[in-house]
Design an enzyme around this catalytic site. Structure first.
Site, PDB file in Angstrom:
ATOM      1  N   LYS A 189     -19.786  56.106 -44.435  1.00 16.69           N
ATOM      2  CA  LYS A 189     -19.522  54.750 -43.948  1.00 16.69           C
ATOM      3  C   LYS A 189     -19.402  53.855 -45.187  1.00 16.69           C
ATOM      4  O   LYS A 189     -20.352  53.184 -45.596  1.00 16.69           O
ATOM      5  CB  LYS A 189     -20.656  54.281 -43.035  1.00 16.69           C
ATOM      6  CG  LYS A 189     -20.389  52.965 -42.322  1.00 16.69           C
ATOM      7  CD  LYS A 189     -21.598  52.553 -41.478  1.00 16.69           C
ATOM      8  CE  LYS A 189     -21.322  51.262 -40.741  1.00 16.69           C
ATOM      9  NZ  LYS A 189     -22.512  50.784 -39.991  1.00 16.69           N
ATOM     10  N   LYS A 226     -20.020  41.753 -35.920  1.00 17.95           N
ATOM     11  CA  LYS A 226     -20.239  42.309 -37.252  1.00 17.95           C
ATOM     12  C   LYS A 226     -19.307  43.476 -37.545  1.00 17.95           C
ATOM     13  O   LYS A 226     -19.006  44.285 -36.675  1.00 17.95           O
ATOM     14  CB  LYS A 226     -21.680  42.809 -37.394  1.00 17.95           C
ATOM     15  CG  LYS A 226     -22.728  41.731 -37.481  1.00 17.95           C
ATOM     16  CD  LYS A 226     -24.089  42.369 -37.663  1.00 17.95           C
ATOM     17  CE  LYS A 226     -25.211  41.355 -37.683  1.00 17.95           C
ATOM     18  NZ  LYS A 226     -26.533  42.000 -37.796  1.00 17.95           N
ATOM     19  N   HIS A 260     -29.390  55.726 -35.173  1.00 14.24           N
ATOM     20  CA  HIS A 260     -29.723  54.301 -35.270  1.00 14.24           C
ATOM     21  C   HIS A 260     -30.731  53.884 -34.208  1.00 14.24           C
ATOM     22  O   HIS A 260     -31.744  53.235 -34.514  1.00 14.24           O
ATOM     23  CB  HIS A 260     -28.452  53.451 -35.134  1.00 14.24           C
ATOM     24  CG  HIS A 260     -28.732  51.979 -35.130  1.00 14.24           C
ATOM     25  ND1 HIS A 260     -29.130  51.289 -36.258  1.00 14.24           N
ATOM     26  CD2 HIS A 260     -28.706  51.065 -34.127  1.00 14.24           C
ATOM     27  CE1 HIS A 260     -29.317  50.016 -35.958  1.00 14.24           C
ATOM     28  NE2 HIS A 260     -29.075  49.858 -34.669  1.00 14.24           N
ATOM     29  N   LYS A 296     -27.945  50.040 -46.267  1.00 15.50           N
ATOM     30  CA  LYS A 296     -27.213  50.067 -45.007  1.00 15.50           C
ATOM     31  C   LYS A 296     -26.504  48.737 -44.767  1.00 15.50           C
ATOM     32  O   LYS A 296     -27.108  47.666 -44.872  1.00 15.50           O
ATOM     33  CB  LYS A 296     -28.167  50.390 -43.851  1.00 15.50           C
ATOM     34  CG  LYS A 296     -27.439  50.528 -42.518  1.00 15.50           C
ATOM     35  CD  LYS A 296     -28.369  51.053 -41.447  1.00 15.50           C
ATOM     36  CE  LYS A 296     -27.699  50.986 -40.085  1.00 15.50           C
ATOM     37  NZ  LYS A 296     -26.489  51.821 -40.008  1.00 15.50           N
ATOM     38  N   ASP A 304     -17.262  49.918 -36.781  1.00 16.15           N
ATOM     39  CA  ASP A 304     -17.562  49.082 -37.948  1.00 16.15           C
ATOM     40  C   ASP A 304     -16.493  49.244 -39.023  1.00 16.15           C
ATOM     41  O   ASP A 304     -16.034  48.263 -39.626  1.00 16.15           O
ATOM     42  CB  ASP A 304     -18.926  49.475 -38.526  1.00 16.15           C
ATOM     43  CG  ASP A 304     -20.053  48.611 -37.999  1.00 16.15           C
ATOM     44  OD1 ASP A 304     -19.779  47.725 -37.166  1.00 16.15           O
ATOM     45  OD2 ASP A 304     -21.199  48.809 -38.415  1.00 16.15           O
ATOM     46  N   GLU A 342     -22.913  58.106 -41.266  1.00 15.85           N
ATOM     47  CA  GLU A 342     -23.544  57.145 -42.166  1.00 15.85           C
ATOM     48  C   GLU A 342     -23.287  57.509 -43.628  1.00 15.85           C
ATOM     49  O   GLU A 342     -23.242  56.637 -44.491  1.00 15.85           O
ATOM     50  CB  GLU A 342     -25.054  57.083 -41.899  1.00 15.85           C
ATOM     51  CG  GLU A 342     -25.440  56.375 -40.621  1.00 15.85           C
ATOM     52  CD  GLU A 342     -25.130  54.885 -40.615  1.00 15.85           C
ATOM     53  OE1 GLU A 342     -25.049  54.283 -41.708  1.00 15.85           O
ATOM     54  OE2 GLU A 342     -24.957  54.324 -39.517  1.00 15.85           O
ATOM     55  N   GLY A 393     -20.394  53.570 -33.095  1.00 14.79           N
ATOM     56  CA  GLY A 393     -20.602  52.355 -33.863  1.00 14.79           C
ATOM     57  C   GLY A 393     -20.089  52.436 -35.289  1.00 14.79           C
ATOM     58  O   GLY A 393     -19.533  51.464 -35.817  1.00 14.79           O
ATOM     59  N   THR A 406     -17.564  54.796 -27.266  1.00 18.64           N
ATOM     60  CA  THR A 406     -17.718  56.066 -26.549  1.00 18.64           C
ATOM     61  C   THR A 406     -19.171  56.525 -26.527  1.00 18.64           C
ATOM     62  O   THR A 406     -19.449  57.658 -26.123  1.00 18.64           O
ATOM     63  CB  THR A 406     -16.847  57.152 -27.200  1.00 18.64           C
ATOM     64  OG1 THR A 406     -17.210  57.268 -28.583  1.00 18.64           O
ATOM     65  CG2 THR A 406     -15.371  56.799 -27.080  1.00 18.64           C
TER      66      THR A 406
END
Length: 381
Positions: free
Chosen positions: A84, A151, A274, A160, A118, A81, A114, A138
């Site tokens: 990201k 998305k 998350h 976020k 993304d 995160e 994720g 995975t």
């Protein structure tokens, strides 16, 4: 008199979600999927993996493409995160450009969690104004949520997923054998998203979770009951997405557990994954529903007991009423000025509300803190 033109068009959307197991076995042709249901147009692929996947499966992935005589570039990214971001997206785009990926016939393959999917999805959307890509999750959360929607997004200036697009993959390929290497915490993380679907639309799914959720955790989803639960969750998620893929309607059942969650995920110390942030959000939402007589206390107990059984948190020390109400206000802006707050009505259905108050949140957090004193240690009430 000036001229005026009006343009109206429609973008057809079709993508495939399918199961395939032992993906890196050379006898399995699923990784060669190009959406054409025919022989490959191009024997070239860019494969983007996270560094964890590289350590576990990198050699098998390389051997797979060498076996099939496919020109490939394997890109390993360290993603979280914290990075990201658009910088990481541009890093992927630089690799796509260097490899000179074709616009239509050489789908990029994203293998990871994720965050990785993304980032790659957004890069694929931006490069050459859109090239096809394939998601291979995975993690359990990726299987039931991140991989199967439209998305793509990255974080921006402490928010976020503030920058993103709707760009469905060519396909999402689900291989639950990849879940065997996950930690218990990652399995719990994914179960939270299954629980979300159960609470808002599927009573039978909740009952399956009650009976077999703990076994999913202990077996890393290799128990025979895991696949029916995962399939039912994926089906429920896709039903809601298909009718509202572009989020034209902002009252979305799949937003359950995602009101306080974005703020909790970014600001919690120690950090929440998350699904863990979704779990805390859901626990608070369940108590809010109880305060409005939408669920019974027996139903609250069932939900909380299940969450404990799969090691999902009900609260976090960061959960002050002030922070949670600020999170609600931020989400309200994202939902175009109305709270559109989904609350469960019983177990298996939900309604939307626009009038959740600070005092209700404070009362809900206090009630959970009395049940989970260790989790509420630093919470001011």
């Amino acid at each position: 008199m000036s001229a005026k033109w009006s343009v109206k068009t429609q973008l057809p959307v079709h993508y495939t979600v399918f199961e395939s197991f032992d993906l890196f076995n050379p006898d399995n042709n699923a990784l060669l999927f190009d959406g054409q249901n025919s022989s490959l147009q191009s024997l070239r692929r860019v494969v983007v993996v996270d560094d964890y996947v590289e350590r576990l499966h990198g050699e098998r992935i390389r051997q797979y493409f060498q076996y099939h005589e496919i020109e490939y570039r394997l890109i390993s990214l360290s993603v979280s995160e914290d990075n990201k971001s658009m910088e990481t997206v541009f890093q992927v785009i630089e690799e796509l450009n260097a490899f000179e990926v074709a616009r239509r016939s050489e789908p990029v393959i994203a293998i990871g969690g994720g965050v990785l999917m993304d980032i790659v999805g957004l890069a694929a959307n931006l490069f050459r104004r859109g090239i096809p890509y394939i998601r291979i999750p995975t993690t359990l959360l990726g299987v039931v949520d991140a991989a199967i929607g439209a998305k793509t997004a990255v974080n921006f200036q402490g928010h976020k997923n503030r920058i993103g697009t709707f760009y469905p993959p060519l396909a999402a390929i689900l291989d639950t054998t990849l879940l065997q290497t996950l930690s218990d915490r990652q399995i719990s993380n994914g179960i939270a998203e299954i629980l979300k679907i159960a609470l808002v639309k599927d009573t039978e799914l909740f009952e399956l979770l009650e009976n077999y959720g703990a076994a999913m955790l202990s077996s890393k989803c290799q128990n025979p009951e895991a696949m029916p639960i995962i399939r039912r969750s994926v089906q429920g998620m896709l039903e809601d997405l298909e009718s509202n893929l572009w989020e034209e309607k902002l009252e979305r059942l799949v937003d359950y557990g995602h009101t306080f969650c974005p703020t909790l995920e970014l600001k919690a110390v120690p950090k929440l994954l998350h699904g863990e942030a979704v779990a805390v959000d859901m626990a608070i939402s369940v108590m809010l529903a109880y305060q409005r007589s939408l669920v019974t206390y027996q139903e609250v107990e069932r939900i909380y007991n299940f969450m404990r059984s799969v090691r999902l948190p009900l609260l976090h020390p960061i959960c002050t009423p002030e922070l949670l109400y600020a999170a609600l206000q931020s989400t309200t802006k994202h939902r175009n000025g109305l709270q559109r707050f989904p609350l469960t009505v019983g177990i298996g259905s939900a309604q939307f509300f626009h009038d959740i108050t600070y005092d209700e949140i404070k009362t809900a957090v206090k009630a959970i803190a009395q049940l989970e004193p260790d989790a509420a240690m630093q919470t001011s009430l």
